[in-house]
Design a protein around this motif. Structure first.
Motif, PDB file in Angstrom:
ATOM      1  N   VAL A 229      23.885 -33.373  36.168  1.00 58.31           N
ATOM      2  CA  VAL A 229      24.390 -32.114  35.624  1.00 58.31           C
ATOM      3  C   VAL A 229      23.782 -31.861  34.249  1.00 58.31           C
ATOM      4  CG1 VAL A 229      26.456 -30.905  34.814  1.00 58.31           C
ATOM      5  CG2 VAL A 229      26.521 -32.203  36.960  1.00 58.31           C
ATOM      6  N   THR A 230      23.743 -32.889  33.400  1.00 53.32           N
ATOM      7  CA  THR A 230      23.154 -32.725  32.069  1.00 53.32           C
ATOM      8  C   THR A 230      21.656 -32.456  32.175  1.00 53.32           C
ATOM      9  OG1 THR A 230      24.808 -34.297  31.269  1.00 53.32           O
ATOM     10  CG2 THR A 230      23.018 -33.733  29.766  1.00 53.32           C
ATOM     11  N   ARG A 231      20.997 -33.103  33.122  1.00 52.95           N
ATOM     12  CA  ARG A 231      19.571 -32.843  33.368  1.00 52.95           C
ATOM     13  C   ARG A 231      19.339 -31.359  33.616  1.00 52.95           C
ATOM     14  NH1 ARG A 231      16.424 -32.049  38.035  1.00 52.95           N
ATOM     15  NH2 ARG A 231      14.302 -32.905  37.939  1.00 52.95           N
ATOM     16  N   GLN A 232      20.140 -30.770  34.497  1.00 52.69           N
ATOM     17  CA  GLN A 232      19.959 -29.362  34.820  1.00 52.69           C
ATOM     18  C   GLN A 232      20.281 -28.470  33.634  1.00 52.69           C
ATOM     19  OE1 GLN A 232      18.598 -28.189  37.783  1.00 52.69           O
ATOM     20  NE2 GLN A 232      18.429 -26.375  36.468  1.00 52.69           N
ATOM     21  N   LYS A 233      21.296 -28.843  32.851  1.00 55.92           N
ATOM     22  CA  LYS A 233      21.639 -28.046  31.674  1.00 55.92           C
ATOM     23  C   LYS A 233      20.494 -28.039  30.673  1.00 55.92           C
ATOM     24  CE  LYS A 233      25.657 -26.879  33.172  1.00 55.92           C
ATOM     25  NZ  LYS A 233      25.869 -25.484  33.655  1.00 55.92           N
ATOM     26  N   VAL A 234      19.814 -29.180  30.505  1.00 61.87           N
ATOM     27  CA  VAL A 234      18.681 -29.251  29.584  1.00 61.87           C
ATOM     28  C   VAL A 234      17.542 -28.359  30.085  1.00 61.87           C
ATOM     29  CG1 VAL A 234      16.822 -30.770  28.782  1.00 61.87           C
ATOM     30  CG2 VAL A 234      19.213 -31.482  28.571  1.00 61.87           C
ATOM     31  N   ILE A 235      17.266 -28.414  31.366  1.00 65.70           N
ATOM     32  CA  ILE A 235      16.223 -27.548  31.940  1.00 65.70           C
ATOM     33  C   ILE A 235      16.574 -26.086  31.714  1.00 65.70           C
ATOM     34  CG2 ILE A 235      15.156 -26.809  34.112  1.00 65.70           C
ATOM     35  CD1 ILE A 235      15.474 -29.746  35.071  1.00 65.70           C
ATOM     36  N   ASP A 236      17.819 -25.724  31.974  1.00 69.18           N
ATOM     37  CA  ASP A 236      18.264 -24.329  31.794  1.00 69.18           C
ATOM     38  C   ASP A 236      18.176 -23.910  30.332  1.00 69.18           C
ATOM     39  OD1 ASP A 236      18.798 -24.294  34.508  1.00 69.18           O
ATOM     40  OD2 ASP A 236      20.965 -24.562  34.267  1.00 69.18           O
TER      41      ASP A 236
END
Length: 306
Positions: A229-236
């Motif tokens: 989830v944090t991975r995707q938030k960083v990408i976003d």
């Protein structure tokens, strides 16, 4: 070996955690009395799914995203959760209230297939319904992690192909990652940098992995790692703030030559990497990583305010 080993999940000691109450199938009991059967499928086989989440000012960060992954994973392995999302939220809320917890809290939500009637593998032997456990602790990452950074060692243990055990499952079966962590410690590092089956840089034993090269942020394709989830938030956040970001294959050659590297995870958010295989990463300046950390803190603040 370093004088003091650190991990991405090192937390400041909090004496309040000595008397926490743990949720076990609807009951809230002192940690010393929190038990499951030796026949439980989670203990016996690692047959279960889990989520790690953080509580900020009374709100669970990215609750919906975590529940998407949790329920999708359970469905994929025919594991009946036994309640809906509202039921999970209610159980979390009761546990937080029983422990007088509001912020700087980390939870491990664990669900197994339940107690077996015989000590064998077949799922049909779990007949009493699932086992749900919630461990909630007062927990703040140590500041040392941000200043010192994590030392990684590339290990021979790889993340498997989806048809062996898909790394997208946040399953209780973590032996693959435990072996990787042991290999890293034996190499004198804090944690392991794992490659994918084709030899490209993938993830660590505990977190997703990013590098910064010439102002660009790179991470793996996500095909062989937990899509955090944090991975995707960083990408976003990178995309929203004009920071070039790429999900791509890259080798250790690019990782060694990176100006910055960091890990992402629910507990530590973004944790800097100081070296890989004994090679220092960059000059110690972490400008892009800090920008992302600032954007992430702002995102958390906005979620709490809504």
């Amino acid at each position: 070996m370093q004088d003091t080993d650190i991990t991405t999940h090192d937390a400041a000691e909090d004496p309040r955690n000595r008397d926490i109450k743990i949720y076990v199938n609807g009951d809230l009991v002192h940690r010393d009395d929190a038990k499951v059967s030796v026949y439980d499928s989670g203990f016996m086989l690692g047959d279960g799914m889990w989520e790690g989440m953080r509580l900020y000012d009374g709100k669970w960060a990215f609750f919906d995203e975590h529940m998407d992954r949790f329920f999708d994973s359970c469905k994929a392995v025919s594991l009946d959760v036994g309640m809906d999302r509202a039921g999970i939220l209610d159980a979390l809320s009761k546990t937080a209230k029983a422990n007088d917890m509001i912020t700087d809290v980390h939870v491990r939500l664990m669900l197994t297939r339940g107690t077996k009637v015989k000590p064998f593998q077949h799922p049909s032997l779990s007949r009493s319904g699932p086992t749900l456990v919630i461990i909630m602790e007062h927990s703040k990452p140590t500041q040392e992690l941000q200043s010192r950074g994590i030392r990684l060692a590339t290990v021979p243990q790889v993340r498997g192909l989806p048809m062996s055990q898909d790394a997208k499952y946040n399953s209780h079966s973590k032996l693959n990652c435990v072996i990787a962590c042991l290999q890293a410690e034996q190499a004198g590092a804090d944690e392991a940098l794992m490659l994918d089956p084709h030899g490209f840089v993938n993830t660590t034993n505990a977190c997703n992995f990013f590098i910064v090269r010439r102002g660009e942020v790179w991470t793996s394709t996500g095909d062989y790692c937990m899509n955090g989830v944090t991975r995707q938030k960083v990408i976003d956040l990178c995309r929203a703030n004009d920071i070039p970001v790429f999900e791509k294959n890259f080798s250790l050659y690019e990782a060694y030559g990176a100006e910055e590297a960091f890990l992402t995870g629910t507990f530590g958010a973004q944790t800097p990497v100081s070296e890989i295989d004994g090679k220092p990463i960059g000059t110690g300046s972490r400008e892009v990583t800090q920008k992302i950390r600032d954007f992430y803190k702002q995102l958390i603040a906005e979620q709490i305010a809504t």
